[in-house]
Motif scaffolding. Structure first.
Motif, mmCIF file in Angstrom:
data_model
loop_
_atom_site.group_PDB
_atom_site.id
_atom_site.type_symbol
_atom_site.label_atom_id
_atom_site.label_comp_id
_atom_site.label_asym_id
_atom_site.label_seq_id
_atom_site.Cartn_x
_atom_site.Cartn_y
_atom_site.Cartn_z
ATOM 1 N N LEU A 199 0.760 -1.230 0.011
ATOM 2 C CA LEU A 199 0.151 0.069 -0.199
ATOM 3 C C LEU A 199 0.989 1.261 0.032
ATOM 4 C CD1 LEU A 199 -2.703 -0.871 2.611
ATOM 5 C CD2 LEU A 199 -2.880 -0.658 0.193
ATOM 6 N N GLY A 230 2.279 4.204 1.372
ATOM 7 C CA GLY A 230 3.043 4.309 2.880
ATOM 8 C C GLY A 230 3.550 3.465 3.531
ATOM 9 N N ALA A 231 3.732 2.351 2.534
ATOM 10 C CA ALA A 231 4.436 1.205 3.416
ATOM 11 C C ALA A 231 5.783 1.113 3.543
ATOM 12 C CB ALA A 231 4.066 -0.080 2.556
ATOM 13 N N LEU A 266 1.166 -3.448 5.455
ATOM 14 C CA LEU A 266 0.751 -2.445 6.279
ATOM 15 C C LEU A 266 -0.826 -2.331 6.391
ATOM 16 C CD1 LEU A 266 1.804 0.098 7.889
ATOM 17 C CD2 LEU A 266 1.665 1.346 5.754
ATOM 18 N N ALA A 284 -1.595 2.890 7.027
ATOM 19 C CA ALA A 284 -1.072 3.847 5.944
ATOM 20 C C ALA A 284 -1.611 5.030 5.701
ATOM 21 C CB ALA A 284 -1.693 3.116 4.460
ATOM 22 N N ARG A 319 0.135 7.404 8.323
ATOM 23 C CA ARG A 319 1.711 7.785 7.660
ATOM 24 C C ARG A 319 1.433 8.734 6.520
ATOM 25 N NH1 ARG A 319 5.313 2.076 6.986
ATOM 26 N NH2 ARG A 319 5.216 1.639 9.117
ATOM 27 N N MET A 325 -8.389 3.805 1.339
ATOM 28 C CA MET A 325 -7.560 2.861 1.435
ATOM 29 C C MET A 325 -7.971 1.495 1.717
ATOM 30 S SD MET A 325 -4.162 2.985 1.469
ATOM 31 C CE MET A 325 -3.569 4.560 1.858
ATOM 32 N N TRP A 332 -6.873 -1.768 -0.308
ATOM 33 C CA TRP A 332 -6.387 -3.059 0.245
ATOM 34 C C TRP A 332 -7.424 -4.137 -0.319
ATOM 35 C CZ3 TRP A 332 -2.495 -5.595 2.032
ATOM 36 C CH2 TRP A 332 -2.761 -6.611 2.826
ATOM 37 N N GLU A 341 4.616 -2.598 10.057
ATOM 38 C CA GLU A 341 3.804 -1.772 11.009
ATOM 39 C C GLU A 341 4.567 -1.423 12.082
ATOM 40 O OE1 GLU A 341 -0.898 -1.208 11.988
ATOM 41 O OE2 GLU A 341 -0.260 -2.380 10.341
#
Length: 181
Positions: free
Chosen positions: A16, A18-19, A109, A114, A117, A137, A141, A158
């Protein structure tokens, strides 16, 4: 002493937004002495405009076509560490272009982490410029989880320290079975 053999193909980070694909990718590439390529940065360089502008002016399908074209080029390139965008895996056939010998690493994540972040990031994420980023989001996913699950290695990013993540990925790059804790 165990002999170490570095894998012959690309290491490709998926997950995703932001991971940490780009951040971790840069570190791993440096430690392996390999080039690093962030797909979004390369596509922006080639197109002369930001991903956000590409999405706004040309649409997501045009952006995905640029990802596919770049992947085809990279299939013949020497081993690198690659960070495609989170939706790269949705392009039919792209994984098969790089694997084998490439290895796909899913940086797992949760959607809520996500969003947290990304809310601290200065990077504009077109798919999250919506009224309810958490729902968007989660939908990303839900639509991609099975594609991410086909990775060679899945790492929960995470609650794992960057050093531990790096060690795990380096073990994989050297052809070892990494221990994930």
């Amino acid at each position: 002493m165990t002999e170490r053999h570095q894998i012959d193909g690309h290491l490709i980070f998926v997950g995703l937004p932001g991971a940490g694909k780009s951040t971790l990718g840069r570190t791993v590439a440096r430690l392996l002495g390999r080039p690093f390529l962030d797909f979004d940065v390369e596509i922006e360089r080639r197109a002369g405009r930001s991903v956000a502008r590409l999405f706004a002016e040309c649409g997501e399908s045009a952006f995905r076509a640029l990802e596919v074209a770049l992947t085809k080029e990279l299939a013949a390139a020497p081993p690198m560490v690659l960070s495609p965008g989170g939706g790269w895996v949705t392009n039919p056939g792209v994984v098969a272009l790089l694997r084998p010998p490439g290895r796909i690493i899913h940086l797992r994540l949760s959607p809520s982490a996500a969003v947290r972040r990304l809310s601290r990031s200065r990077v504009v994420r077109p798919l999250l410029e919506v009224e309810d980023p958490a729902a968007t989001m989660q939908a990303l996913w839900d639509s991609r989880a099975n594609l991410y699950a086909a990775a060679d290695l899945e790492i929960d990013v995470e609650d794992v320290a960057v050093q531990r993540l790096t060690e795990t990925i380096l073990a994989l790059a050297h052809g070892q079975t990494p221990e994930i804790g």
